[in-house]
Design an enzyme around this catalytic site. Structure first.
Site, short mmCIF file in Angstrom:
data_model
loop_
_atom_site.label_atom_id
_atom_site.label_comp_id
_atom_site.label_asym_id
_atom_site.label_seq_id
_atom_site.Cartn_x
_atom_site.Cartn_y
_atom_site.Cartn_z
N HIS A 5 -4.96 12.52 -10.59
CA HIS A 5 -5.94 11.74 -11.36
C HIS A 5 -6.68 10.71 -10.52
CE1 HIS A 5 -5.29 13.38 -15.35
NE2 HIS A 5 -4.03 13.58 -14.96
N GLU A 36 -15.29 13.60 -18.88
CA GLU A 36 -16.08 13.94 -17.69
C GLU A 36 -17.52 14.27 -18.08
OE1 GLU A 36 -13.50 15.64 -18.95
OE2 GLU A 36 -13.76 17.81 -18.77
#
Ligand SMILES: [Mg+2]
Length: 318
Positions: A192, A223
């Site tokens: 991450h 995203e």
């Protein structure tokens, strides 16, 4: 709270007073700590306010020929730079009534003539400190914590304003939903921290395309990003360039689990429209979103744009 950095620009203070001696006195009191803008009457105050991007505090004389301070304050509320700027009334009138009226109109404070330097300076300083804190809170509330670009809340506000303006002047709006391809896989492969870094870099690329006053790039969620450009632009060409710029970051990841390393890419769905042909701001967003979805279905890593002209497929070549 801690003191803000000493490198910050000086706050801008607008001083409105028809008495030249008072203007000079106030300007001298404040010029070391503030950028002082002077106006000798209501109409020049309005002119000054219109020429400034932002005014942090207003010192406003009540008794002036032509337009009194109350009227000036009402008009300043219509100007973006002074819409919410705190106002300190300055007046010789000591009747409680006029003080009440000023406070009802939204003045934050009142100082009386003759000017007592220590008091004026202290009050100005206190109110500017509040302004600084408010601005910092607003800035934080507008930003996406991860990428530093505008967040969804800020986008919704900006979109609403841009929509109304575009409707008024009959100019087109261009809106694109932009999504990072295979982002989950990127996160799974690199973790991450790397995923977050990739989002930050991609966000910076998208943000560079929002250059106009009425443009905005924002993180829409996860995203997914949104780009809004106002006016007539070659939106398909712009999104193609943006798509290429993201690929040029060369954020690579192993696509297949084998040796073939691919670039992290984005898919874009963009729409150009005149607002009167669209039911609502959210309907336009949904159109862009539908195109993004189609771009994903057609294999990702591509730009689909619809406008007044036929749909353009900017291709998937990297
Ligand atoms: Mg006066």
């Amino acid at each position: 709270m801690t003191q803000s950095g000493s490198t910050a620009a000086k706050p801008t203070v607008l001083i409105v007073d028809d008495d030249g001696v008072n203007r000079t006195l106030l300007a001298e009191l404040l010029h070391e700590e503030c950028r002082v803008v002077l106006a000798k009457d209501g109409s020049s105050a309005i002119g000054r306010a219109q020429a400034e991007a932002e005014i942090d505090l207003i010192l406003l004389d009540i008794s002036m020929p032509d337009m009194d301070g109350y009227e000036v304050l009402k008009r300043l509320r219509w100007i973006p730079a002074t819409k919410r700027t705190p106002v300190i009334f300055i007046s010789a009138a000591i009747e409680a009534e006029s003080e009440e009226r000023g406070l009802q109109l939204g003045a934050v404070d009142y100082v009386h003539k003759p000017i007592r330097p220590v008091i004026v300076r202290a009050r100005v300083r206190n109110h500017l400190e509040l302004v600084t804190h408010r601005k910092e809170l607003e800035r934080l509330a507008d930003r996406d914590g991860l990428t530093g670009i505008a967040n969804r809340r800020r986008f919704d506000e900006a979109y609403d304003l841009a929509w109304r303006r575009a409707s008024r002047i009959g100019q087109p709006l261009n809106i694109a939903m932009i999504d990072v391809d295979h982002f989950k896989r990127y996160n799974d492969l690199y973790g991450h921290v790397a995923g977050d870094e990739a989002l930050r870099e991609i966000a910076q690329v998208i943000d560079r395309y929002a250059t106009g006053t009425w443009d905005i790039a924002a993180r829409y969620g996860g995203e997914e990003f949104v780009l809004l450009l106002s006016g007539e632009v070659a939106f398909g060409a712009i999104l193609s360039r943006l798509h290429g710029d993201v690929a040029s970051l060369r954020l690579t990841f192993d696509h297949s689990g084998g040796d073939d390393v691919l670039l992290a890419t984005v898919s874009c769905g963009g729409v150009t429209a005149i607002t009167r042909t669209i039911a609502s701001p959210s309907a336009l967003l949904r159109e862009a979103d539908a195109l993004l979805y189609q771009a994903k279905r057609e294999g990702r890593n591509r730009v689909l744009v619809r406008g007044d002209t036929a749909a353009v497929d900017a291709g998937s070549a990297v």
